[in-house]
Design an enzyme around this catalytic site. Structure first.
Site, PDB file in Angstrom:
ATOM      1  N   GLY A  28     -37.305  11.230  -6.364  1.00 28.86           N
ATOM      2  CA  GLY A  28     -37.218  10.487  -5.105  1.00 28.86           C
ATOM      3  C   GLY A  28     -38.611  10.249  -4.572  1.00 28.86           C
ATOM      4  O   GLY A  28     -39.558  10.943  -4.958  1.00 28.86           O
ATOM      5  N   CYS A  56     -38.471  15.914 -11.147  1.00 27.48           N
ATOM      6  CA  CYS A  56     -39.522  15.397 -10.272  1.00 27.48           C
ATOM      7  C   CYS A  56     -39.328  15.895  -8.834  1.00 27.48           C
ATOM      8  O   CYS A  56     -39.474  17.071  -8.572  1.00 27.48           O
ATOM      9  CB  CYS A  56     -39.595  13.872 -10.376  1.00 27.48           C
ATOM     10  SG  CYS A  56     -41.102  13.181  -9.689  1.00 27.48           S
ATOM     11  N   TYR A  57     -38.919  15.021  -7.900  1.00 21.93           N
ATOM     12  CA  TYR A  57     -38.647  15.480  -6.527  1.00 21.93           C
ATOM     13  C   TYR A  57     -37.657  16.637  -6.566  1.00 21.93           C
ATOM     14  O   TYR A  57     -37.745  17.592  -5.802  1.00 21.93           O
ATOM     15  CB  TYR A  57     -38.079  14.317  -5.699  1.00 21.93           C
ATOM     16  CG  TYR A  57     -37.769  14.676  -4.258  1.00 21.93           C
ATOM     17  CD1 TYR A  57     -38.747  14.576  -3.278  1.00 21.93           C
ATOM     18  CD2 TYR A  57     -36.501  15.113  -3.882  1.00 21.93           C
ATOM     19  CE1 TYR A  57     -38.475  14.911  -1.956  1.00 21.93           C
ATOM     20  CE2 TYR A  57     -36.216  15.446  -2.568  1.00 21.93           C
ATOM     21  CZ  TYR A  57     -37.203  15.339  -1.605  1.00 21.93           C
ATOM     22  OH  TYR A  57     -36.934  15.669  -0.300  1.00 21.93           O
ATOM     23  N   HIS A  61     -40.119  12.731 -15.983  1.00 18.84           N
ATOM     24  CA  HIS A  61     -38.815  12.056 -16.048  1.00 18.84           C
ATOM     25  C   HIS A  61     -38.289  12.071 -17.483  1.00 18.84           C
ATOM     26  O   HIS A  61     -38.623  11.198 -18.283  1.00 18.84           O
ATOM     27  CB  HIS A  61     -38.945  10.624 -15.527  1.00 18.84           C
ATOM     28  CG  HIS A  61     -39.119  10.579 -14.050  1.00 18.84           C
ATOM     29  ND1 HIS A  61     -38.057  10.577 -13.175  1.00 18.84           N
ATOM     30  CD2 HIS A  61     -40.236  10.583 -13.279  1.00 18.84           C
ATOM     31  CE1 HIS A  61     -38.500  10.567 -11.934  1.00 18.84           C
ATOM     32  NE2 HIS A  61     -39.824  10.570 -11.968  1.00 18.84           N
ATOM     33  N   GLU A  66     -35.531  11.256 -18.424  1.00 24.58           N
ATOM     34  CA  GLU A  66     -34.550  10.188 -18.644  1.00 24.58           C
ATOM     35  C   GLU A  66     -35.162   8.865 -19.094  1.00 24.58           C
ATOM     36  O   GLU A  66     -34.446   7.962 -19.517  1.00 24.58           O
ATOM     37  CB  GLU A  66     -33.711   9.978 -17.370  1.00 24.58           C
ATOM     38  CG  GLU A  66     -34.470   9.433 -16.139  1.00 24.58           C
ATOM     39  CD  GLU A  66     -35.210  10.500 -15.344  1.00 24.58           C
ATOM     40  OE1 GLU A  66     -35.482  11.569 -15.892  1.00 24.58           O
ATOM     41  OE2 GLU A  66     -35.535  10.242 -14.166  1.00 24.58           O
ATOM     42  N   GLY A 105     -21.302 -16.183 -18.318  1.00 25.75           N
ATOM     43  CA  GLY A 105     -22.297 -15.162 -18.679  1.00 25.75           C
ATOM     44  C   GLY A 105     -21.600 -13.817 -18.861  1.00 25.75           C
ATOM     45  O   GLY A 105     -20.428 -13.668 -18.503  1.00 25.75           O
ATOM     46  N   ASP A 127     -22.000 -10.717 -17.498  1.00 29.90           N
ATOM     47  CA  ASP A 127     -21.604  -9.858 -16.385  1.00 29.90           C
ATOM     48  C   ASP A 127     -20.355 -10.361 -15.669  1.00 29.90           C
ATOM     49  O   ASP A 127     -19.416  -9.598 -15.437  1.00 29.90           O
ATOM     50  CB  ASP A 127     -22.759  -9.732 -15.374  1.00 29.90           C
ATOM     51  CG  ASP A 127     -24.029  -9.232 -16.031  1.00 29.90           C
ATOM     52  OD1 ASP A 127     -23.936  -8.680 -17.151  1.00 29.90           O
ATOM     53  OD2 ASP A 127     -25.119  -9.400 -15.448  1.00 29.90           O
ATOM     54  N   LYS A 157     -26.982  -3.121 -18.550  1.00 32.00           N
ATOM     55  CA  LYS A 157     -26.522  -4.244 -19.373  1.00 32.00           C
ATOM     56  C   LYS A 157     -25.835  -3.784 -20.671  1.00 32.00           C
ATOM     57  O   LYS A 157     -24.781  -4.292 -21.034  1.00 32.00           O
ATOM     58  CB  LYS A 157     -27.729  -5.123 -19.718  1.00 32.00           C
ATOM     59  CG  LYS A 157     -27.370  -6.488 -20.240  1.00 32.00           C
ATOM     60  CD  LYS A 157     -27.090  -7.410 -19.111  1.00 32.00           C
ATOM     61  CE  LYS A 157     -26.874  -8.839 -19.506  1.00 32.00           C
ATOM     62  NZ  LYS A 157     -26.701  -9.666 -18.304  1.00 32.00           N
TER      63      LYS A 157
END
Ligand code: XMP
Length: 514
Positions: free
Chosen positions: A57, A84-85, A171, A173, A227, A229, A370
């Site tokens: 954060g 992290c935070y 991080h 991730e 499209g 999405d 996506k």
């Protein structure tokens, strides 16, 4: 017994959802929730909670207004990982100290493991690269914790093995942390004893139930563009509420060859969805008459689209919900900080609708990336060719006919583009490139066909490879392929006698020409 649950407490990092996505990729259900839930709330809502992750954060834990958690969460007896935070918060809560560092650590760093035996670093190579993004750092270890790793300038990992509470300053991730996934696997399976019992099918089942409950007997409208999405959102919602969903497909006259028809054939015929096709080509061509400025063209197209869509929406007086294919990157774009991943960017895909049209938003894909949206689409049975389509800009051919847009020019462009794309598909190159298309230039040049002089348009082929569309390089398409495509376009498309291949990278060029 319900399925394994992992909670990610959101402190506002831009990577929070990425943490959830990584966990889901490892076949464990993960949910992002606000950081201020109490122990009792979690116990009530999550009956098979296996671990909690505190996200990163932007704030500083030592500020009086800093986000913090219910201390009782540490008594839930589930492993906790602070990122992290999250690590700094654990430090502060266990009487350690966090202070502003003299210089921030941002970007790639090397991770030196101090405790090779900690289960968090099982099978993790020492000295691997990690991704750092912090200005504060730990200056005094929290009580009951030991340091398990460091970087050149900060404490990079802490652990209280007995309580199973861990903290990492980097991080794990993001892909720049080379061993990050291995660490998350260790946390989930070795430390937290999670079961691999979640897959995309579960997401679909849950969303369908949720949509049914939210919508009840009400009507929903959705702007379908063809499209990925909006298509995935539409099919998912229609699986939940069937004909209570009406899709509106606006044929702006700026779509690709037979595009509206293809969308109708697939979603209306094969998926039995309720789609209203609005043929608005004339309206758009008229509105664009004489306009050559790219930004003005975009504005005109955007405005017309809202007008046409609003007219249709107004006719559907009874509809309570407007569904949109908003996905997580759209949500990030529109958020500031805080646990604002919840902030709604209203009408993201439809632009601002007029005041008198009030809908509640239904955005079933807003937590997905996506590739996850594609996985959902595949699971729902949408054909690969639709799911793996290259992006197509909102203003469509309006920005690919350079200069003034007319129906005649759009028709020429549609034919040339169709040949290029079909050739890429046939040559198995379509999925090798990120985006390919043809642009029609406002230039006529002299040519010769048989014994006749021609004076026709130039079109440019563009094909790029990119990861994030922010930077891109031109695709190295085989010469023979280009040769064949150019010949075919010149022979088959009336009005074109010259084809060029654009090899500009981005930057300095953009992907589209306008
Ligand atoms: P540029 O041309 O800026 O494009 O390098 C980057 C990506 O964005 C797409 N693009 C748009 N998409 N509305 C959209 O929805 C637009 O106005 C627009 N302009 C560009 C482009 O096709 C590429 O994928």
């Amino acid at each position: 017994m319900s399925k394994t649950q992992i909670l990610i407490l959101d402190f506002g990092s831009q990577y929070t959802q990425l943490l959830a996505r990584r966990v889901r990729h490892l076949n464990v259900y993960a949910e992002v929730i606000p950081f201020d839930k109490t122990k009792e709330e979690l116990q009530k809502e999550y009956t098979n909670l296996k671990a909690i992750i505190f996200s990163g954060g932007p704030s500083s834990v030592y500020l009086s207004e800093a986000y913090t958690v219910d201390k009782a969460l540490f008594d839930l007896n589930v492993p906790i990982l602070g990122v992290c935070y999250g690590m700094q918060l654990i430090t502060e809560m266990f009487e350690g100290k966090v202070e502003l560092a003299s210089s921030q650590e941002f970007g790639k760093a090397q991770l030196f493991i101090d405790d090779l035996k900690t289960p968090l670093f099982k099978n993790v190579k020492n000295n691997s690269q990690v991704w750092m993004s912090h200005a504060d750092h730990l200056t005094q270890m929290p009580k009951g914790f030991k340091q398990i790793a460091h970087s050149d300038s900060s404490v990079a990992g802490i652990a209280n093995e007995e309580k199973k509470i861990y903290g990492i300053q980097f991080h794990a991730e993001v892909t720049h942390s080379e061993q990050g996934i291995q660490m998350l696997e260790n946390f989930l399976f070795d430390i937290s004893k999670c079961q691999k019992d979640w897959e995309m099918k579960e997401f679909i089942k849950e969303k369908i139930a949720e949509i049914k409950e939210i919508v009840g007997e009400e009507q929903v409208i959705l702007g379908l563009s063809g499209g990925v999405d909006s298509s995935v959102a539409a099919v998912l919602i229609s699986k939940a509420i069937g004909k209570q969903l009406t899709c509106i497909l606006v044929d702006t006259g700026l779509l690709r060859k037979n595009e509206a028809q293809k969308v109708m054939d697939l979603y209306n015929k094969e998926f039995d969805m309720n789609i209203k096709l609005i043929d608005a080509g004339e309206t758009f061509y008229n509105a664009l008459k004489g306009e050559t400025d790219p930004e003005n063209k975009r504005k005109i197209i955007g405005r017309k689209f809202i007008e046409v869509f609003s007219d249709q929406a107004r006719e559907m007086q009874g509809a309570k919900f407007l569904a949109q294919g908003t996905i997580y990157p759209d949500v990030i774009e529109s958020s500031s900080h805080g646990h604002v991943s919840k902030t709604i960017k209203s009408h993201h895909n439809v632009g601002g609708l007029p005041e008198d049209l009030k809908f509640e938003l239904l955005e079933p894909l807003r937590t997905l990336f996506k590739d996850e949206v594609r996985a959902v689409g595949k699971e729902l049975g949408i054909p690969d060719l639709m799911i793996n389509r290259h992006p197509f800009p909102g203003p469509g051919l309006g920005v690919r006919v350079i200069g003034e847009v007319t129906k005649e020019k759009c028709d020429i462009l549609r034919e040339a583009d169709d040949i290029f794309i079909n050739n890429l598909i046939e040559a198995n190159l379509y999925n090798e490139v990120s985006q390919a298309f043809v642009t029609l230039l406002p230039v006529k040049t002299v040519g010769v066909m048989g014994d006749n002089r021609t004076y026709d348009y130039v079109v440019a082929l563009r094909s790029v490879n990119t990861i994030d569309f922010m930077t891109a390089s031109s695709s190295h398409l085989p010469w023979e392929f280009l040769d064949k495509t150019v010949n075919e376009i010149i022979n088959k498309v009336d009005g074109v006698n010259r084809v060029v291949y654009d090899i500009t990278s981005k930057p300095p060029g953009t992907i589209e020409w306008e």
